[in-house]
Scaffold this motif. Structure first.
Motif, short mmCIF file in Angstrom:
data_model
loop_
_atom_site.label_atom_id
_atom_site.label_comp_id
_atom_site.label_asym_id
_atom_site.label_seq_id
_atom_site.Cartn_x
_atom_site.Cartn_y
_atom_site.Cartn_z
N GLU A 280 0.83 -1.21 0.00
CA GLU A 280 0.00 0.00 0.00
C GLU A 280 0.86 1.26 0.00
O GLU A 280 0.58 2.22 -0.72
CB GLU A 280 -0.92 0.00 1.22
CG GLU A 280 -2.06 -0.98 1.12
CD GLU A 280 -2.83 -1.12 2.44
OE1 GLU A 280 -2.60 -0.31 3.37
OE2 GLU A 280 -3.66 -2.03 2.52
N VAL A 281 1.92 1.29 0.82
CA VAL A 281 2.81 2.45 0.87
C VAL A 281 3.51 2.62 -0.48
O VAL A 281 3.64 3.74 -0.99
CB VAL A 281 3.84 2.32 2.03
CG1 VAL A 281 4.90 3.39 1.95
CG2 VAL A 281 3.12 2.37 3.37
N TRP A 282 3.95 1.50 -1.06
CA TRP A 282 4.62 1.55 -2.36
C TRP A 282 3.68 2.12 -3.42
O TRP A 282 4.09 2.96 -4.23
CB TRP A 282 5.10 0.14 -2.75
CG TRP A 282 6.23 0.19 -3.72
CD1 TRP A 282 6.16 0.02 -5.07
CD2 TRP A 282 7.60 0.41 -3.42
NE1 TRP A 282 7.40 0.14 -5.62
CE2 TRP A 282 8.31 0.37 -4.62
CE3 TRP A 282 8.29 0.64 -2.24
CZ2 TRP A 282 9.68 0.56 -4.70
CZ3 TRP A 282 9.67 0.83 -2.31
CH2 TRP A 282 10.34 0.78 -3.53
N GLN A 283 2.44 1.69 -3.41
CA GLN A 283 1.45 2.19 -4.37
C GLN A 283 1.17 3.67 -4.15
O GLN A 283 1.02 4.43 -5.11
CB GLN A 283 0.15 1.38 -4.28
CG GLN A 283 0.27 -0.02 -4.82
CD GLN A 283 0.64 -0.01 -6.29
OE1 GLN A 283 0.01 0.65 -7.10
NE2 GLN A 283 1.68 -0.76 -6.64
N GLU A 284 1.11 4.10 -2.89
CA GLU A 284 0.88 5.51 -2.58
C GLU A 284 2.02 6.37 -3.12
O GLU A 284 1.80 7.43 -3.71
CB GLU A 284 0.74 5.68 -1.07
CG GLU A 284 0.39 7.08 -0.64
CD GLU A 284 0.25 7.21 0.87
OE1 GLU A 284 0.35 8.35 1.35
OE2 GLU A 284 0.04 6.20 1.57
N ALA A 285 3.26 5.89 -2.94
CA ALA A 285 4.42 6.61 -3.44
C ALA A 285 4.40 6.67 -4.97
O ALA A 285 4.70 7.71 -5.57
CB ALA A 285 5.70 5.95 -2.95
N LYS B 73 1.78 6.54 -6.93
CA LYS B 73 0.71 7.47 -7.35
C LYS B 73 1.17 8.92 -7.20
O LYS B 73 0.87 9.77 -8.05
CB LYS B 73 -0.56 7.22 -6.55
CG LYS B 73 -1.29 5.98 -6.98
CD LYS B 73 -2.53 5.75 -6.15
CE LYS B 73 -3.19 4.43 -6.56
NZ LYS B 73 -4.35 4.12 -5.72
N ALA B 74 1.89 9.22 -6.13
CA ALA B 74 2.40 10.58 -5.92
C ALA B 74 3.40 10.94 -7.02
O ALA B 74 3.36 12.05 -7.56
CB ALA B 74 3.05 10.69 -4.54
#
Length: 146
Positions: A109-114, A116-117
């Motif tokens: 989830e953190v990897w995906q958030e990064a 997307k940013a």
């Protein structure tokens, strides 16, 4: 740290060279771009063909032929260029051997958030923006040769 691939770097350098000639509707030949940006011309030819298939550049055959931007520099985002060259940026990748633990899902989830940013940042920059940054830096840091 995210590293920029030579594919992306050379493509952006070539596109910045084409931005300079956009207003004059001038076509640049591969050799011209390659020599001014120190890009191997065979490799540049492959990159430009890929960019042409995406509509980022267009080509014309003949003596006055070459490449030019396929649309205005303010209509071409870095995200469009990255997607053209590398495919869609955000990919869900999960190793089949990976157990679906809470920790693994949290990391994903953190990897995906990064990701997307990063895509949002790339989507916010156009070739025009990069060109203007380049021109501003040249204005602020003139080169002096002896």
């Amino acid at each position: 740290m995210i590293e920029i691939s030579s594919k992306i770097k050379y493509s952006l350098l070539a596109l910045l060279q084409l931005v300079k000639c956009y207003e004059q509707e001038e076509f640049l030949q591969i050799e011209q771009i390659a020599s001014s940006q120190q890009i191997p011309d065979r490799y540049l030819g492959q990159l430009l063909m890929q960019l042409r298939r995406c509509g980022i550049v267009r080509s014309q055959r003949g003596v006055k032929g070459g490449y030019q931007l396929g649309k205005a520099p303010d209509q071409i985002t870095m995200l469009e260029i990255l997607t053209c060259l590398e495919g869609s940026g955000i990919q869900e990748h999960r190793d089949q051997r990976e157990s679906p633990t809470m920790e693994n899902m949290m990391i994903q989830e953190v990897w995906q958030e990064a990701a997307k940013a990063a895509m949002a940042v790339f989507g916010g920059y156009t070739l025009k923006d990069l060109y203007e940054k380049q021109q501003e830096r040249k204005r602020l840091n003139p080169m002096y040769y002896i």
